[in-house]
Enzyme design. Structure first.
Site: not given
Ligand code: NDP
Length: 479
Positions: A192, A267, A301, A398
């Protein structure tokens, strides 16, 4: 218009835009995008589509299928069927498919770089020189491991169907990090993409078709986290969930999968220290800081988001850094002369602004360059906080944006204590001309990766994870 002689004096850069046409034409040919299941494209069961936007304009870019739980079930069923054959396919044959994918990524690299830049807002310089070449590199590298699996990892077996959930900050690279080791080791995948950035995963699905990857080995289901993501977490035929994203969602995944027998790898975030000793080459340090926190607008990250400077050089370094920040260029991500592109979307931009306001209200001093950001799209200027208390919100949370917080230390022991004063343990960077000092400090930092006199260096053959685990060579996809 300035003459060449004048430009030679001022060293001003003009715009150098990459054409958007390859991306726009490709989108026009394909949309509305379907779901890639069992080696073919199908309409979403919901009949609904969502719009992926260009963060640098705020305008819709493409219509993409809104998958739901029924689509996940179909994708998992296809992956389960495919696992029977794929897991028994000899490693050297699987390797041939991975090599073919890598070559197609290279062949389509311009299209992929433009698409990634338009869908995510990151600069074309980064997608062209970092993201897409690394995607190809991951497939080449893991093709090698597919070939070596029988001799080097005897007795180990693939897990089955793997559910992979990826974020928006490195859309295609995160996809490669997840898919390449999983399929190299004989697993099949349901992936996904993040809702903000689905396009390069869909272009990748087309590459899987082009090279004749057996149907069902890779399935891409776009859609909402609540429907697609949640169904993946609870699906009984998914053996493992591999996730990169926020800490909160990581926690949720842990809770939902607990007791189900599913493996997970998470991660999550970081608040990585960037430690500068007083014998460092300060001009190199400044360029290092640019790469550490303004690479991908700080939406990384392992971003070096905490600058820890030895007290006696702090003023000199901060002056140099401000001068460099003043000359960073922000704007159209497709312009090859631009350093900083757009933030992925208005929600992330609002969160960055909120945390910056918290920093100011907690008494830290904010500095931003004198120039203004483009008003269209989601842009935020490079930002530096000084007078930051180690316990303050902006030193601990973060921010995931182009915001650097700086603090000072006097002794190496204090640098280590400050460096480790975080709940994260992802990465760190140490700067000193004294290699003994740098190595000593590096060994005391709680971080999965420590770079010395460098930062944000990635390669497929170098494991990347938090302090407790080592994610390398497809091992997370074997039992
Ligand atoms: P999320 O953790 O919400 O999203 C990452 C992935 O998880 C996306 O594909 C998202 O789908 C999916 N997801 C979200 N909720 C669920 C769930 N309940 N069950 C299964 N999958 C899920 O990150 P955000 O985009 O909301 O970003 C928010 C914060 O997260 C950022 O400000 C940052 O601090 C952190 N982040 C960290 C990253 C890293 O590389 N470690 C990368 C991105 C964000 P969908 O896009 O459809 O919501």
């Amino acid at each position: 218009m300035a003459t060449v002689a004048e430009i030679f004096e001022t060293l001003e850069w003009g715009p150098a835009p990459e054409a958007a046409n390859p991306g726009l034409d490709w989108i026009k040919e394909h949309q509305p995008f379907g779901l890639f299941i069992d080696g073919g494209w199908r309409k979403p069961t919901s009949g609904k589509y969502f719009s992926s936007e260009n963060p640098s304009t705020g305008k819709p870019l493409a219509k993409v299928a809104m998958g739901n739980s029924e689509d996940v079930d179909a994708a998992v069923a296809a992956a389960k069927r495919a696992f029977e054959g794929w897991s028994k396919t000899p490693g050297h044959v699987r390797a041939r498919y991975l090599y073919a994918i890598a070559r197609q990524v290279q062949k389509h690299s311009r299209l992929l770089a433009v698409l990634e830049s338009m869908d995510n807002g990151k600069t074309i310089r980064e997608t062209r020189d970092i993201d897409i070449p690394l995607v190809a590199r991951h497939f080449y590298y893991h093709a090698g491991w597919a070939q070596l699996m029988e001799s080097e990892l005897p007795g180990m077996e693939p897990l089955g169907v793997v559910g992979q959930i990826i974020p928006w900050n490195f859309p295609m690279l995160m996809m490669a990090w997840k898919i390449a080791p999983a399929i190299a080791m004989g697993n099949t995948v349901v992936l996904k993409p993040a809702r903000y950035t689905p396009l390069t995963a869909l272009a990748f699905a087309e590459i899987c078709e082009e090279i004749g990857l057996p149907p069902g080995v890779v399935n891409i289901v776009t859609g909402e986290a609540g429907a697609v993501g949640d169904r993946m977490l609870e699906h009984p035929d998914i053996a493992k969930i591999a996730f990169t994203g926020s800490t909160d969602v990581g926690r949720h995944i842990r809770k939902v999968t607990a007791g189900s027998g599913k493996r997970i790898s998470l991660e999550l975030g970081g608040k990585s220290p960037f430690i500068v000793f007083d014998d460092s080459d300060l001009d190199s340090v400044v360029e290092g800081v640019v790469d550490a926190i303004w690479f991908n607008q700080g939406q990384v990250c392992c971003a070096g988001s905490r600058l820890l400077v030895q007290e006696d050089i702090a003023d000199r370094l901060i002056d140099k850094l401000r001068a460099r920040m003043e000359r960073l260029r922000i704007g159209d991500p497709l312009d090859k002369a631009v350093d900083i592109g757009a933030i992925v979307g208005p929600v992330q931009l609002a969160e960055i602004k909120r945390l910056v306001e918290v920093g100011q209200s907690e008494g830290a001093t904010l500095w931003q360059p004198s120039w203004a950001c483009p008003t269209e799209g989601s842009f935020y200027p490079p930002t530096l906080f000084t007078d930051v208390s180690p316990a303050s919100t902006i030193a601990q949370m973060e921010i995931f944006g182009p915001v650097l917080v700086s603090m000072t230390f006097r002794t190496p022991a204090e640098a280590v204590a400050l460096g480790n004063n975080t709940r994260y343990g992802l990465a760190a960077s140490v700067w000193s001309e004294n290699i003994n000092l740098a190595l000593d400090v590096a060994s005391k930092l709680k971080a999965g990766t420590v770079w010395i006199n460098s930062t944000n260096l990635f390669d497929a053959d170098s494991g990347f994870d938090g302090v407790t685990d080592v994610l390398a060579f497809g091992l997370p996809y074997l039992s």
